[in-house]
Design a protein around this motif. Structure first.
Motif, PDB file in Angstrom:
ATOM      1  N   LYS A  48       0.826  -1.196   0.000  1.00 33.36           N
ATOM      2  CA  LYS A  48       0.000   0.000   0.000  1.00 33.36           C
ATOM      3  C   LYS A  48       0.864   1.251   0.000  1.00 33.36           C
ATOM      4  CE  LYS A  48      -4.566  -0.373   0.126  1.00 33.36           C
ATOM      5  NZ  LYS A  48      -5.433   0.428  -0.749  1.00 33.36           N
ATOM      6  N   GLY A  49       0.503   2.198  -0.858  1.00 32.88           N
ATOM      7  CA  GLY A  49       1.240   3.444  -0.942  1.00 32.88           C
ATOM      8  C   GLY A  49       2.523   3.366  -1.735  1.00 32.88           C
ATOM      9  N   HIS A  50       2.770   2.221  -2.346  1.00 31.56           N
ATOM     10  CA  HIS A  50       4.020   2.020  -3.096  1.00 31.56           C
ATOM     11  C   HIS A  50       3.668   1.507  -4.500  1.00 31.56           C
ATOM     12  CE1 HIS A  50       8.011  -0.469  -3.531  1.00 31.56           C
ATOM     13  NE2 HIS A  50       7.921   0.522  -4.397  1.00 31.56           N
ATOM     14  N   VAL A  51       4.031   2.268  -5.509  1.00 29.19           N
ATOM     15  CA  VAL A  51       3.821   1.860  -6.898  1.00 29.19           C
ATOM     16  C   VAL A  51       5.174   1.790  -7.587  1.00 29.19           C
ATOM     17  CG1 VAL A  51       2.787   2.430  -9.118  1.00 29.19           C
ATOM     18  CG2 VAL A  51       1.528   2.907  -7.012  1.00 29.19           C
ATOM     19  N   ARG A  52       5.465   0.638  -8.168  1.00 26.06           N
ATOM     20  CA  ARG A  52       6.724   0.457  -8.888  1.00 26.06           C
ATOM     21  C   ARG A  52       6.445   0.486 -10.384  1.00 26.06           C
ATOM     22  NH1 ARG A  52      11.411  -3.458  -7.036  1.00 26.06           N
ATOM     23  NH2 ARG A  52      11.717  -1.551  -5.808  1.00 26.06           N
ATOM     24  N   ALA A  53       7.201   1.316 -11.105  1.00 20.28           N
ATOM     25  CA  ALA A  53       7.061   1.438 -12.558  1.00 20.28           C
ATOM     26  C   ALA A  53       8.356   0.985 -13.216  1.00 20.28           C
ATOM     27  CB  ALA A  53       6.756   2.881 -12.942  1.00 20.28           C
ATOM     28  N   VAL A  54       8.239   0.003 -14.081  1.00 16.54           N
ATOM     29  CA  VAL A  54       9.381  -0.444 -14.872  1.00 16.54           C
ATOM     30  C   VAL A  54       9.165   0.057 -16.296  1.00 16.54           C
ATOM     31  CG1 VAL A  54      10.716  -2.412 -15.691  1.00 16.54           C
ATOM     32  CG2 VAL A  54       9.635  -2.491 -13.426  1.00 16.54           C
ATOM     33  N   LEU A  55       9.997   1.001 -16.735  1.00 19.58           N
ATOM     34  CA  LEU A  55       9.854   1.617 -18.049  1.00 19.58           C
ATOM     35  C   LEU A  55      10.911   1.073 -19.003  1.00 19.58           C
ATOM     36  CD1 LEU A  55       9.245   4.017 -15.732  1.00 19.58           C
ATOM     37  CD2 LEU A  55       8.752   5.307 -17.808  1.00 19.58           C
ATOM     38  N   VAL A 135      15.684  -3.602 -31.664  1.00 18.82           N
ATOM     39  CA  VAL A 135      16.025  -2.231 -31.280  1.00 18.82           C
ATOM     40  C   VAL A 135      16.439  -2.220 -29.809  1.00 18.82           C
ATOM     41  CG1 VAL A 135      15.158   0.126 -31.027  1.00 18.82           C
ATOM     42  CG2 VAL A 135      14.410  -1.290 -32.956  1.00 18.82           C
ATOM     43  N   PRO A 136      17.573  -1.595 -29.450  1.00 21.81           N
ATOM     44  CA  PRO A 136      17.982  -1.544 -28.039  1.00 21.81           C
ATOM     45  C   PRO A 136      17.071  -0.635 -27.222  1.00 21.81           C
ATOM     46  CG  PRO A 136      19.497  -0.275 -29.406  1.00 21.81           C
ATOM     47  CD  PRO A 136      18.582  -0.990 -30.345  1.00 21.81           C
ATOM     48  N   TYR A 137      16.626  -1.152 -26.095  1.00 23.49           N
ATOM     49  CA  TYR A 137      15.775  -0.415 -25.168  1.00 23.49           C
ATOM     50  C   TYR A 137      16.447  -0.340 -23.810  1.00 23.49           C
ATOM     51  CZ  TYR A 137      11.399   0.326 -27.728  1.00 23.49           C
ATOM     52  OH  TYR A 137      10.435   0.790 -28.586  1.00 23.49           O
ATOM     53  N   ALA A 138      16.323   0.829 -23.179  1.00 25.75           N
ATOM     54  CA  ALA A 138      16.853   1.021 -21.831  1.00 25.75           C
ATOM     55  C   ALA A 138      15.724   0.838 -20.821  1.00 25.75           C
ATOM     56  CB  ALA A 138      17.449   2.424 -21.694  1.00 25.75           C
ATOM     57  N   GLN A 139      16.018   0.140 -19.737  1.00 25.98           N
ATOM     58  CA  GLN A 139      15.041  -0.064 -18.668  1.00 25.98           C
ATOM     59  C   GLN A 139      15.423   0.761 -17.446  1.00 25.98           C
ATOM     60  OE1 GLN A 139      12.951  -4.387 -19.309  1.00 25.98           O
ATOM     61  NE2 GLN A 139      14.549  -4.234 -17.784  1.00 25.98           N
ATOM     62  N   ILE A 140      14.440   1.460 -16.922  1.00 25.47           N
ATOM     63  CA  ILE A 140      14.623   2.250 -15.711  1.00 25.47           C
ATOM     64  C   ILE A 140      13.487   1.916 -14.749  1.00 25.47           C
ATOM     65  CG2 ILE A 140      13.451   4.199 -16.833  1.00 25.47           C
ATOM     66  CD1 ILE A 140      14.954   6.070 -14.965  1.00 25.47           C
ATOM     67  N   VAL A 141      13.817   1.725 -13.475  1.00 22.28           N
ATOM     68  CA  VAL A 141      12.829   1.370 -12.462  1.00 22.28           C
ATOM     69  C   VAL A 141      12.616   2.569 -11.553  1.00 22.28           C
ATOM     70  CG1 VAL A 141      12.229  -0.197 -10.572  1.00 22.28           C
ATOM     71  CG2 VAL A 141      13.545  -1.047 -12.542  1.00 22.28           C
ATOM     72  N   LEU A 142      11.351   2.965 -11.399  1.00 26.85           N
ATOM     73  CA  LEU A 142      10.997   4.092 -10.540  1.00 26.85           C
ATOM     74  C   LEU A 142      10.040   3.619  -9.458  1.00 26.85           C
ATOM     75  CD1 LEU A 142      10.261   6.822 -13.260  1.00 26.85           C
ATOM     76  CD2 LEU A 142      12.369   6.546 -11.934  1.00 26.85           C
ATOM     77  N   ASP A 143      10.350   3.976  -8.214  1.00 26.01           N
ATOM     78  CA  ASP A 143       9.437   3.707  -7.094  1.00 26.01           C
ATOM     79  C   ASP A 143       8.695   4.985  -6.747  1.00 26.01           C
ATOM     80  OD1 ASP A 143       9.843   1.057  -6.839  1.00 26.01           O
ATOM     81  OD2 ASP A 143      11.145   1.155  -5.068  1.00 26.01           O
ATOM     82  N   HIS A 144       7.363   4.911  -6.683  1.00 21.78           N
ATOM     83  CA  HIS A 144       6.527   6.073  -6.385  1.00 21.78           C
ATOM     84  C   HIS A 144       5.898   5.915  -5.010  1.00 21.78           C
ATOM     85  CE1 HIS A 144       6.812   6.075 -10.792  1.00 21.78           C
ATOM     86  NE2 HIS A 144       6.567   7.367 -10.744  1.00 21.78           N
ATOM     87  N   SER A 145       6.014   6.961  -4.203  1.00 22.94           N
ATOM     88  CA  SER A 145       5.377   6.983  -2.886  1.00 22.94           C
ATOM     89  C   SER A 145       4.062   7.728  -2.993  1.00 22.94           C
ATOM     90  CB  SER A 145       6.288   7.665  -1.861  1.00 22.94           C
ATOM     91  OG  SER A 145       7.509   6.969  -1.733  1.00 22.94           O
ATOM     92  N   CYS A 146       2.956   7.026  -2.739  1.00 25.86           N
ATOM     93  CA  CYS A 146       1.613   7.584  -2.883  1.00 25.86           C
ATOM     94  C   CYS A 146       0.865   7.484  -1.558  1.00 25.86           C
ATOM     95  CB  CYS A 146       0.836   6.831  -3.964  1.00 25.86           C
ATOM     96  SG  CYS A 146       1.640   6.803  -5.589  1.00 25.86           S
ATOM     97  N   PRO A 147      -0.220   8.236  -1.399  1.00 23.92           N
ATOM     98  CA  PRO A 147      -1.030   8.122  -0.181  1.00 23.92           C
ATOM     99  C   PRO A 147      -1.511   6.689   0.036  1.00 23.92           C
ATOM    100  CG  PRO A 147      -1.685  10.051  -1.447  1.00 23.92           C
ATOM    101  CD  PRO A 147      -0.728   9.285  -2.297  1.00 23.92           C
ATOM    102  N   VAL A 148      -1.371   6.212   1.243  1.00 26.74           N
ATOM    103  CA  VAL A 148      -1.778   4.838   1.565  1.00 26.74           C
ATOM    104  C   VAL A 148      -3.273   4.649   1.364  1.00 26.74           C
ATOM    105  CG1 VAL A 148      -1.858   3.092   3.391  1.00 26.74           C
ATOM    106  CG2 VAL A 148       0.143   4.577   3.169  1.00 26.74           C
ATOM    107  N   SER A 149      -4.037   5.714   1.562  1.00 27.68           N
ATOM    108  CA  SER A 149      -5.497   5.626   1.487  1.00 27.68           C
ATOM    109  C   SER A 149      -6.033   5.645   0.059  1.00 27.68           C
ATOM    110  CB  SER A 149      -6.121   6.791   2.262  1.00 27.68           C
ATOM    111  OG  SER A 149      -5.682   8.039   1.728  1.00 27.68           O
TER     112      SER A 149
END
Length: 404
Positions: A48-55, A135-149
């Motif tokens: 909860k409150g944690h969203v991980r984005a793999v781009l 085609v070469p693609y770069a991967q970047i991982v971003l962690d997002h902190s969001c409201p738990v509610s």
């Protein structure tokens, strides 16, 4: 009366050619690679409150865009050299050496919000490299902190916009498993955001629109359909041909999207061009052999299909080429994930969008062609021959270009 009939037939011929020219001019370039780009995002929520984005972002485009946005010329020099060397480790190292510039670019143009507040994003781990369609693609991982509610999340993507001048019509394909919901979304300049709380009708429209736009902006697919229409002798032939094409590309689209079938674009793209030339050339060959009798149809049996041998052969050829076109559609859609009903839904709706455009084009052009054949068979032969010759020449030119 004869003069009036000739004038009427000429007017219909002009209308057919005008409709063909309009379709040609209103579509995008046939060689999508180098003009468009697709970004891929996978969203999950470990807690909860944690969203991980793999781009996954096209490497050379990321380098030039991030370098330009951050006025980081060393990034461009090092990143471009790594791209030319073709070494994934060197490419990842170039991004890592300028991690701040790259991360700033990505987080400025991609974001997640909840309850109206932007979720704070932090890059996790090092950049890694992968490959999509050669085609070469770069991967970047971003962690997002969001409201738990938060009960729903809004996702926006403005990656690689047209205003940068490097590519146009960038699409971001998002797959998500958030808020007890799973699904997919397609974002672009006309619809840069979506909510995980979206209705099924909104999800339907997104992928329907994506399918329709892909056909309308793909000149090679448009010309293939025009070749099919010009060479069809009866309405049943063009409808059956379009249906066979749809069924065929649906099969390979699903298999490719699931990762079951993988074929290099270096094979797929030339074959798509060749398919255009062959289908158009088929009609030219019949015109050279039979003249105005090229449209004669010898029916076999009493079924509603009533195709002769030539019709069945042509249908089989169209089906085989449809399998190849499906691989091209899969590359454009860019979904690569395990089997799920959500994935199947997205692919089916994407195909519905393609089929809807095909039917509209058939309804726009074929009645004019049928009327012309009724009024003046000779003029109709010249008109369809002109269309077929142009389409066949374009297909051969693209075939040589894509092979070379």
């Amino acid at each position: 009366m004869a003069y009036a009939a000739r004038r009427s037939a000429q007017a219909v011929a002009v209308a057919v050619l005008a409709a063909t020219a309009f379709l040609f001019l209103s579509t995008g370039p046939a060689a999508a690679h180098g003009f468009t780009s697709v970004a891929y995002v996978d969203l999950t929520s470990p807690e909860k409150g944690h969203v991980r984005a793999v781009l996954a972002l096209e490497y050379d485009l990321l380098v030039v865009s991030a370098a330009d946005a951050g006025q980081d010329d060393p990034l461009f020099q090092q990143g471009d050299a790594a791209f030319k060397d073709g070494d994934p480790a060197e490419q990842a190292a170039a991004l890592q050496a300028h991690a701040d510039s790259v991360t700033d670019y990505v987080t400025e143009r991609f974001g997640i919000s909840a309850d109206g507040d932007e979720c704070a994003a932090v890059r996790v781990g090092d950049f890694t490299m992968t490959e999509r369609d050669g085609v070469p693609y770069a991967q970047i991982v971003l962690d997002h902190s969001c409201p738990v509610s938060a009960v729903a999340h809004d996702v926006r993507s403005e990656l690689f916009p047209d205003s940068e001048g490097y590519v146009r019509g960038t699409k971001t394909i998002v797959t998500y498993d958030l808020d007890l919901r799973t699904g997919s979304a397609a974002l672009d300049a006309t619809q840069p955001s979506f909510s995980t709380d979206q209705s099924w009708t909104e999800r339907f429209w997104e992928f329907f629109r994506l399918g329709a736009e892909h056909l309308l902006t793909g000149l090679d697919h448009i010309l293939f359909l025009l070749a099919l229409i010009a060479g069809s002798r009866r309405l049943r032939e063009v409808v059956l041909g379009a249906t066979a094409f749809t069924l065929a590309h649906s099969v390979t689209l699903i298999l490719a999207a699931l990762g079951i079938v993988r074929v290099s674009p270096s094979f797929v793209e030339p074959m798509i061009a060749l398919s255009i030339a062959v289908v158009a050339g088929w009609h030219l060959w019949r015109l050279l052999r039979r003249g105005t009798h090229a449209t004669d149809l010898v029916t076999v049996g009493d079924s509603h299909v009533s195709l002769d041998r030539a019709g069945w052969t042509r249908l089989a050829v169209v089906f085989c080429f449809g399998l190849v076109h499906g691989l091209g559609f899969a590359s454009a859609l860019g979904i690569d994930q395990a089997w799920s009903w959500t994935l199947l839904w997205s692919l089916v709706v994407f195909n519905v969008g393609i089929e809807a455009v095909q039917l509209v084009l058939i309804a726009s052009v074929f009645p004019l062609l049928a009327l012309l054949r009724h009024r003046s068979p000779v003029l109709a032969s010249w008109t369809t021959g002109t269309i077929a010759a142009f389409v066949s020449a374009m297909g051969l030119i693209w075939f040589v270009e894509r092979v070379v």
